[in-house]
Design an enzyme around this catalytic site. Structure first.
Site, PDB file in Angstrom:
ATOM      1  N   HIS A 273     -22.240  35.468 -13.630  1.00 48.70           N
ATOM      2  CA  HIS A 273     -20.821  35.627 -14.219  1.00 48.70           C
ATOM      3  C   HIS A 273     -20.154  34.572 -15.138  1.00 48.70           C
ATOM      4  CE1 HIS A 273     -20.381  39.611 -11.947  1.00 48.70           C
ATOM      5  NE2 HIS A 273     -20.794  38.917 -10.866  1.00 48.70           N
TER       6      HIS A 273
ATOM      7  N   ASN B 199       0.874  -1.232   0.311  1.00 49.03           N
ATOM      8  CA  ASN B 199      -0.131   0.064   0.100  1.00 49.03           C
ATOM      9  C   ASN B 199       1.119   1.218  -0.040  1.00 49.03           C
ATOM     10  OD1 ASN B 199      -1.677   2.167   0.534  1.00 49.03           O
ATOM     11  ND2 ASN B 199      -2.181   1.404   2.625  1.00 49.03           N
TER      12      ASN B 199
ATOM     13  N   LYS C  88     -21.109  15.336  -3.069  1.00 50.38           N
ATOM     14  CA  LYS C  88     -21.894  14.254  -2.870  1.00 50.38           C
ATOM     15  C   LYS C  88     -22.390  13.677  -4.107  1.00 50.38           C
ATOM     16  CE  LYS C  88     -20.248  13.098   0.342  1.00 50.38           C
ATOM     17  NZ  LYS C  88     -19.400  13.592   1.237  1.00 50.38           N
TER      18      LYS C  88
ATOM     19  N   GLU D  69     -19.893  12.179  -6.806  1.00 45.30           N
ATOM     20  CA  GLU D  69     -19.051  11.075  -6.390  1.00 45.30           C
ATOM     21  C   GLU D  69     -19.852   9.819  -6.348  1.00 45.30           C
ATOM     22  OE1 GLU D  69     -16.837  11.139  -2.458  1.00 45.30           O
ATOM     23  OE2 GLU D  69     -18.729  12.152  -1.507  1.00 45.30           O
TER      24      GLU D  69
END
Ligand code: F6R
Length: 607
Positions: free
Chosen positions: A503, A100, A484, A487
């Protein structure tokens, strides 16, 4: 990032390894693999995708093997494929390695090893470790691992086996978490305590450049020079069933529903004799009063919690507060003086960028305070003081309950700073504390009836994009709400301060384009309403989060999601719950894997 497990003992290893590996799947799920010690050498199986695929493919492996290592991957070097899945092996197939982290100098090492005659079979950085161990092996795996690690630059949690040393697993670490424990039946290693805690509550969290040798008889530890060391032990005091899904359809929904408890637990014991108390800060009232600048450093959702804190600290304590994503902060030259307080916010407590940022801040002389959910995590250990968010284990990759724990903890910190600066008096603090505590019941109210949220989600589920708009604190809620949605449902979502719409982003709007507007009661409510009108005039479908009793909003919004009346400072706590449920409902409608979204992992231990 990446889950590692290992077991050596009296019992058959395979099922133990799979059970524990499944608990670590939140760390990555691109591919998975297992290596077992057998009478005929190492038996290795690897598969693309989730652990379940590996379990199926391993049906014929040796059921009597009592020693093995396994891995679930989040790809860094080399695309997700069977060839790139761990464990990786040496040329002679006698060494197996799960890793890892990132070996940063792998290209140079690989070139050298190839020149020395080694043949590589994957695109990964990890494979160099297997070949290095092979190169240095002279009958002692631990010595070979120490020699290999001396050549490596980067971050690593490593579990290594050699076919000539049955029953032995060697473990090494630098900057990637490794937890080891000895149960009744043997020794366990993993990259998260949840995969060891079922066997023992007494665990060792390995420090950088420490090595462990596990055998069925026990575990021993040494440093890089081979000298025996006695590492610190840690007691795990939470219940294992907290990590079970029970009857909930997914962990995310279970964790959303735990949020009232998180608020209550985070506040427990914080008001002592009418005074706010955060002893863990380890700063005297004078030291607190001395603070003249705050940096909140974090990533992702934790960064959004920081944005809320900025508003509260500046409003209540009048201390200038910067919020920075850790991956930028660590490479800048921030203005840090001895009177700067750096607050590192991290659910996992092991995010590589946040960790590097606090190390840098401490070198520059700042006091560093951690807000994390994981007891004994790296960030907790390397901070001067720490508040634990009391969310308990969060399994779903998308943060929900830990975010609420962070916001509540940061709110307490803002109140404490205001108290120490004499900006809020004791009576004001008590009123705020009571109202903060009330948010637990308000979340319960939201959770008790989610029909309107589901209807809005159903109406927006086919959208390709969405905009989230709000002003002031509502804009921070929007950043988190949009994150949220993207993803877990893969709908492209962006959040903007509502005043920014004209804008640029307003050009995106067309008939039916979803605009989620957080328009709760605040001094700038009317301004938000104007921005909603502008969106509506361009055909947008408006989903408004509004305060109960608002009888105007219905004129503009296609869907109104009400939250109970709450002080603006605490609105992010309740409004965020609505947006979590909204995002989840859309993801469910779209058939997405809510708990394990593609390409993501819960702990980001690489840069
Ligand atoms: C999103 C999410 C991530 C994390 C980020 C930081 O739902 O969970 O954006 O917030 O990766 O992680 P921690 O808080 O562990 O440092």
């Amino acid at each position: 990032m990446c889950g590692i497990v290992g077991y050596t003992g009296k019992n058959p290893a395979k099922d133990i390894l799979f059970r524990n590996l499944q608990k670590l799947e939140y760390r990555g799920y691109d591919s998975a693999g297992i290596a077992l010690q057998t009478a005929d050498g190492l038996q290795v199986v690897r598969r693309l995708g989730k652990v379940a695929n590996l379990v199926q493919a391993s049906a014929d492996t040796d059921p009597t093997s009592t020693c093995g290592i396994a891995h679930t991957r989040w790809a860094t070097h080399g695309r997700p494929s069977e060839a790139n899945a761990h464990p990786h092996r040496s040329c002679d197939n006698k060494v197996a390695v799960c890793h890892n982290g990132i070996v940063e100098n792998y290209a140079e090492l690989r070139e050298r090893l190839v020149a020395e005659g080694h043949t590589f079979r994957s695109e990964t950085d990890t494979e160099v470790v297997a070949h290095l161990v092979e190169k240095y092996y002279r009958g002692d795996l631990l010595s070979a691992a120490r020699a290999a690690v001396r050549e490596m630059i980067g971050a690593f949690g490593l579990v290594i086996m050699h076919a000539d040393e049955p029953g032995t697993i060697v473990v090494a670490r630098k900057d990637s978490p490794i937890v080891i424990g000895q149960g009744k039946d043997g020794c366990y290693v993993a990259s998260d305590v949840i995969a060891v805690a079922e066997a023992t509550r007494d665990v060792v969290v390995l420090e950088d450049y420490q090595f462990a040798k596990l055998t069925p008889e026990g575990m021993s530890f040494c440093n890089g020079d081979g000298q025996t060391i006695e590492p610190e032990h840690m007691r795990v005091d939470w219940e294992i069933d907290e990590t079970e899904r029970g009857n909930w359809p997914d962990f995310m929904l279970k964790e959303i529903h735990e949020q009232p408890r998180v608020v209550r637990d985070t506040l427990k014991g914080r008001m002592v004799n009418g005074l706010l108390s955060i002893d863990e800060l380890e700063l005297t009232p004078d030291e607190l009063g001395f603070i003249d600048r705050v940096y909140v450093i974090a990533c992702g959702t934790s960064y959004h919690a920081g944005l809320i804190a900025k508003d509260l600290i500046e409003n209540w304590a009048r201390i200038p507060t910067e919020v920075e994503v850790a991956s930028e902060f660590r490479y800048r030259n921030p203005i840090i003086t001895p009177s700067t307080l750096v607050v590192a916010v991290s659910q996992s407590g092991e995010t590589a960028d946040t960790l590097a940022a606090i190390r840098d801040a401490r070198i520059r002389g700042a006091k560093v305070f951690g807000i994390t959910n994981v007891i004994g995590s790296r960030i907790a250990r390397e901070s001067d003081g720490v508040i634990y968010t009391k969310a308990k284990k969060e399994v779903a990759v998308a943060s929900t309950k830990s975010f609420i724990g962070q916001v509540v903890s940061l709110t307490l910190l803002a109140m404490l700073l205001a108290q120490s600066k004499n900006r809020l008096n004791t009576a004001q603090i008590r009123v705020l504390f009571r109202e903060l505590a009330d948010t637990a019941g308000q979340i319960e109210e939201i959770l008790s009836d989610t029909k309107a949220i589901e209807a809005a989600a159903h109406d927006c589920a086919d959208a390709q994009s969405a905009l989230y708009i709000g002003r002031g604190l509502a804009s921070t809620v929007c950043y988190e709400g949009a994150l949220k949605l993207k993803e877990i449902s893969y709908v492209h979502a962006e959040a903007y301060a509502a005043g920014e719409m004209k804008h640029g982003p307003i050009a995106l709007l067309h008939e039916g384009f979803p605009v989620v507007a957080v328009a709760t009661q605040s001094p700038i409510y009317d301004k938000t309403l104007s921005n909603i009108e502008e969106s509506k005039a361009r055909g947008a479908k408006i989903v408004a989060v509004a305060t109960e009793g608002d009888d105007q909003i219905g004129k503009y919004a296609d869907h109104v999601l009400f939250i109970p009346k709450v002080r603006d400072a605490f609105m992010p706590i309740t409004a965020s719950v609505v947006l979590q449920l909204f995002a989840r409902a859309i993801a469910v409608e779209r058939g997405c894997d809510v708990d394990q979204p593609r390409n993501l992992a819960k702990s980001v231990t690489v840069e």
